[in-house]
Design an enzyme around this catalytic site. Structure first.
Site, PDB file in Angstrom:
ATOM      1  CB  CYS A 100      11.012  34.904 -17.887  1.00  0.00           C
ATOM      2  SG  CYS A 100      10.612  34.211 -19.509  1.00  0.00           S
ATOM      3  CB  THR A 101      14.119  35.279 -13.445  1.00  0.00           C
ATOM      4  OG1 THR A 101      13.172  34.227 -13.236  1.00  0.00           O
ATOM      5  CG2 THR A 101      14.491  35.893 -12.101  1.00  0.00           C
TER       6      THR A 101
END
Length: 204
Positions: A100-101
């Site tokens: 997600c980062t």
């Protein structure tokens, strides 16, 4: 004592044979039961996945409207962008996790490209507070808190393996129509490229 030992030795073959038969029977019964349970779970999982997939919002349909709070506590409604901007609406599992980062950083690097294409980037997850994630990586777009996964359910975003919240991106044009749906849990960086392709192909 010697008599007992003799009896045991004489009957050891029979004892071992019955013990082996008992073990095999237990293993066979356990294996059959396990396989039946696994098949049942697999069928149920597959049925739920296909049902979810079939019920998903589809390309060419109007994107369901919703209202959620962003990292600053402001209400963001999808319909507010109608007639003004295209929207890149991406659902992701959780703040500050590796995939997600990486995805958020890819969107951050491409934010000017999306601005030139007339699109607003909006991320959605069930995290209650996105402020730390936004501040840590200086993310220049809105992240919405979908507590209870209400909007995720509204869009029928399919989960991965029935466990992980799905990673799905919707490219929505100015008229509020879904032009592109991209579903890929593990290649998070590809969501950015696919979204740009869709916009350039007339998705704005």
């Amino acid at each position: 004592m010697a008599f007992v030992r003799a009896i045991i030795l004489q009957n050891s073959y029979i004892f071992r044979r019955h013990l082996c038969s008992f073990k095999c029977c237990r293993v066979r019964n356990f294996s059959l039961k396990t396989l039946r349970n696994q098949d049942s779970k697999h069928f149920s999982s597959q049925r739920n996945f296909h049902t979810s997939f079939l019920n998903m919002v589809k390309e060419g349909e109007a994107a369901p409207d919703f209202s959620l709070k962003d990292q600053d506590g402001n209400n963001v409604r999808l319909s507010d962008f109608k007639g003004k901007k295209a929207v890149i609406l991406y659902f992701y599992p959780k703040d500050d996790t590796p995939g997600c980062t990486k995805q958020a950083l890819c969107f951050r690097e491409a934010i000017e490209d999306f601005a030139q294409l007339g699109a607003e980037v909006i991320g959605v997850s069930s995290d209650q507070d996105h402020r730390k994630f936004v501040e840590k990586y200086k993310l220049p777009f809105k992240l919405l808190s979908d507590e209870g996964s209400k909007v995720r359910k509204l869009y029928e975003v399919p989960s991965t393996f029935g466990i992980l919240p799905g990673r799905v991106t919707y490219v929505i044009d100015r008229q509020g129509i879904v032009k592109k749906i991209y579903n890929n849990q593990f290649r998070s960086e590809l969501h950015v490229e696919e979204a740009k392709k869709a916009l350039k192909a007339g998705g704005n």
